[in-house]
Design an enzyme around this catalytic site. Structure first.
Site, PDB file in Angstrom:
ATOM      1  N   GLY A   4       0.802   0.904   5.393  1.00  0.00           N
ATOM      2  CA  GLY A   4       1.253   2.042   4.598  1.00  0.00           C
ATOM      3  C   GLY A   4       2.555   2.665   5.058  1.00  0.00           C
ATOM      4  O   GLY A   4       2.731   3.873   4.963  1.00  0.00           O
TER       5      GLY A   4
ATOM      6  N   VAL B 213       2.191  13.156  10.198  1.00  0.00           N
ATOM      7  CA  VAL B 213       2.083  14.449  10.892  1.00  0.00           C
ATOM      8  C   VAL B 213       0.916  15.265  10.343  1.00  0.00           C
ATOM      9  O   VAL B 213       0.730  16.410  10.723  1.00  0.00           O
ATOM     10  CB  VAL B 213       3.402  15.238  10.720  1.00  0.00           C
ATOM     11  CG1 VAL B 213       4.547  14.523  11.429  1.00  0.00           C
ATOM     12  CG2 VAL B 213       3.735  15.487   9.254  1.00  0.00           C
TER      13      VAL B 213
ATOM     14  N   GLU C 258       3.395  -2.758  -1.714  1.00  0.00           N
ATOM     15  CA  GLU C 258       4.766  -3.173  -2.025  1.00  0.00           C
ATOM     16  C   GLU C 258       5.392  -3.893  -0.838  1.00  0.00           C
ATOM     17  O   GLU C 258       5.008  -3.661   0.315  1.00  0.00           O
ATOM     18  CB  GLU C 258       5.611  -1.951  -2.395  1.00  0.00           C
ATOM     19  CG  GLU C 258       5.169  -1.303  -3.713  1.00  0.00           C
ATOM     20  CD  GLU C 258       5.907   0.026  -3.970  1.00  0.00           C
ATOM     21  OE1 GLU C 258       5.382   0.820  -4.768  1.00  0.00           O
ATOM     22  OE2 GLU C 258       6.965   0.238  -3.339  1.00  0.00           O
TER      23      GLU C 258
ATOM     24  N   HIS D  14       5.766  11.053  15.266  1.00  0.00           N
ATOM     25  CA  HIS D  14       6.675  12.023  14.625  1.00  0.00           C
ATOM     26  C   HIS D  14       6.155  13.450  14.730  1.00  0.00           C
ATOM     27  O   HIS D  14       6.557  14.324  13.955  1.00  0.00           O
ATOM     28  CB  HIS D  14       6.903  11.651  13.151  1.00  0.00           C
ATOM     29  CG  HIS D  14       7.696  10.395  12.973  1.00  0.00           C
ATOM     30  ND1 HIS D  14       7.782   9.737  11.767  1.00  0.00           N
ATOM     31  CD2 HIS D  14       8.414   9.644  13.840  1.00  0.00           C
ATOM     32  CE1 HIS D  14       8.532   8.660  11.900  1.00  0.00           C
ATOM     33  NE2 HIS D  14       8.936   8.573  13.145  1.00  0.00           N
TER      34      HIS D  14
HETATM   35  N1  APR Z   1      -2.046   1.935   0.922  1.00  0.00           N
HETATM   36  C1  APR Z   1      -1.081   1.349   1.685  1.00  0.00           C
HETATM   37  N2  APR Z   1       0.251   1.586   1.501  1.00  0.00           N
HETATM   38  C2  APR Z   1       0.592   2.438   0.504  1.00  0.00           C
HETATM   39  C3  APR Z   1      -0.370   3.067  -0.334  1.00  0.00           C
HETATM   40  C4  APR Z   1      -1.755   2.789  -0.084  1.00  0.00           C
HETATM   41  N3  APR Z   1      -2.723   3.348  -0.791  1.00  0.00           N
HETATM   42  N4  APR Z   1       0.295   3.858  -1.223  1.00  0.00           N
HETATM   43  C5  APR Z   1       1.635   3.706  -0.950  1.00  0.00           C
HETATM   44  N5  APR Z   1       1.807   2.852   0.077  1.00  0.00           N
HETATM   45  C6  APR Z   1       3.052   2.424   0.738  1.00  0.00           C
HETATM   46  C7  APR Z   1       4.287   2.436  -0.138  1.00  0.00           C
HETATM   47  O1  APR Z   1       4.438   1.204  -0.813  1.00  0.00           O
HETATM   48  C8  APR Z   1       5.398   2.657   0.899  1.00  0.00           C
HETATM   49  O2  APR Z   1       5.885   1.398   1.379  1.00  0.00           O
HETATM   50  O3  APR Z   1       3.289   3.349   1.768  1.00  0.00           O
HETATM   51  C9  APR Z   1       4.684   3.376   2.056  1.00  0.00           C
HETATM   52  C10 APR Z   1       5.092   4.820   2.266  1.00  0.00           C
HETATM   53  O4  APR Z   1       6.427   4.817   2.665  1.00  0.00           O
HETATM   54  P1  APR Z   1       7.183   6.205   2.976  1.00  0.00           P
HETATM   55  O5  APR Z   1       6.894   7.170   1.924  1.00  0.00           O
HETATM   56  O6  APR Z   1       8.592   5.837   3.252  1.00  0.00           O
HETATM   57  O7  APR Z   1       6.455   6.728   4.304  1.00  0.00           O
HETATM   58  P2  APR Z   1       6.671   6.315   5.827  1.00  0.00           P
HETATM   59  O8  APR Z   1       6.962   4.869   5.975  1.00  0.00           O
HETATM   60  O9  APR Z   1       5.526   6.860   6.576  1.00  0.00           O
HETATM   61  O10 APR Z   1       8.000   7.167   6.190  1.00  0.00           O
HETATM   62  C11 APR Z   1       8.485   7.105   7.497  1.00  0.00           C
HETATM   63  O11 APR Z   1      10.074   8.846   7.044  1.00  0.00           O
HETATM   64  O12 APR Z   1      10.369  10.706   5.786  1.00  0.00           O
HETATM   65  C12 APR Z   1      10.201  10.262   7.076  1.00  0.00           C
HETATM   66  O13 APR Z   1       9.282  11.309   8.998  1.00  0.00           O
HETATM   67  C13 APR Z   1       8.946  10.828   7.727  1.00  0.00           C
HETATM   68  O14 APR Z   1       7.229   9.677   8.995  1.00  0.00           O
HETATM   69  C14 APR Z   1       8.035   9.612   7.851  1.00  0.00           C
HETATM   70  C15 APR Z   1       9.025   8.464   7.913  1.00  0.00           C
END
Ligand code: APR
Length: 252
Positions: free
Chosen positions: A192, A105, A220, A121
């Protein structure tokens, strides 16, 4: 196979593709200094989503919820798109049919100049009338520092709410339809995202089910890692940069 081979393999698939769909999550903005939600340093480690990211939480305490969104807007306003955003923006201008379905967002994809963005979202920079007064049915854009929170609806004077999709809320119909249409593609790449929040988490498998070559870029493992055709364990800003070097050797 070494990771380098995986990147070359993906580059090969992208070179042969005309319809490309990219799905992004908070990890793409990590290199811009925006915290992710889960994992080390994730927002949900220090804040409780049920207190801040639900309609019930907003009804209970709109000021608390707005203070948190105002803080996030401040963080993002001071941030810059990173190499991952830049490469995705370049792809959006290069591939014949390109769609970006982002859970983010923060608006950093748009600031990088990306075309064909589906805000799955919503957006931190969109507001809407909490009472749905009808004055601005689709909400409005507000990139100011908001000043006094909670902000008000300019039409009815009632509370304004953040234009984001909260837990327990449906994905806007137009975004859902655009994302579903984008699953008919040659290559679908999830970058990501922890792949735990649905329906976004099911999109890459949906594309695979329609014959797309699927891949994931994430340092991860996630619940999607075992079901994609290719999982590249790496950071978006680094892996996308290497891909772009392969796709667009200097000067070509
Ligand atoms: N490059 C790629 N991936 C990365 C990096 C990076 N530099 N740094 C971290 N990550 C990965 C982490 O390993 C993790 O798997 O990005 C992921 C982030 O996951 P979340 O924090 O869960 O974010 P997201 O998947 O976007 O969450 C989904 O959940 O909280 C709600 O609405 C919110 O849109 C969000 C949704």
């Amino acid at each position: 196979m070494t990771p380098q081979d995986d990147v070359s393999l993906l580059a090969e698939r992208l070179r042969a593709a005309s319809r490309v769909t990219v799905i992004t999550g908070a990890g793409v903005s990590a290199a811009s200094g925006i915290p992710t939600f889960r994992g080390a340093g994730g927002l949900w480690n220090s804040f409780r989503p049920e207190q801040l990211a639900t309609a019930e939480a907003f009804a209970r305490n709109p000021r608390l919820v707005w203070e948190w969104y105002a803080w996030r807007r401040g963080l993002v306003a001071r941030a810059k798109p990173n190499r991952a955003h830049e490469v995705i923006a370049a792809w959006s201008a290069r591939f014949e049919r390109f769609t970006l379905v982002t859970q983010n967002v923060d608006g950093l994809h748009e600031r990088a100049g990306t075309r064909g963005v589906v805000r799955f979202h919503g957006s931190l920079w969109e507001l809407a009338c909490w009472d749905r007064c009808g004055g601005a049915p689709d909400g409005w854009t507000d990139e100011s520092d908001l000043g006094e929170v909670p902000p008000r609806c300019p039409h009815c004077g009632g509370l304004a709410r953040p234009g984001v999709v909260w837990f327990g809320e449906a994905i806007p119909a137009a975004a859902l339809a655009a994302a579903s249409a984008a699953l008919d593609c040659d290559v679908c790449l999830a970058i990501g995202t922890s792949a735990v929040v649905h329906p976004a988490a099911g999109l890459v498998a949906g594309a695979g089910g329609r014959g797309a070559f699927t891949a994931e870029i994430n340092p991860e493992a996630t619940p999607a890692t075992s079901s994609v055709d290719l999982a590249i364990p790496g950071r978006a800003e680094e892996v996308l940069d290497r891909l772009e070097v392969l796709l667009c050797p200097a000067g070509s």
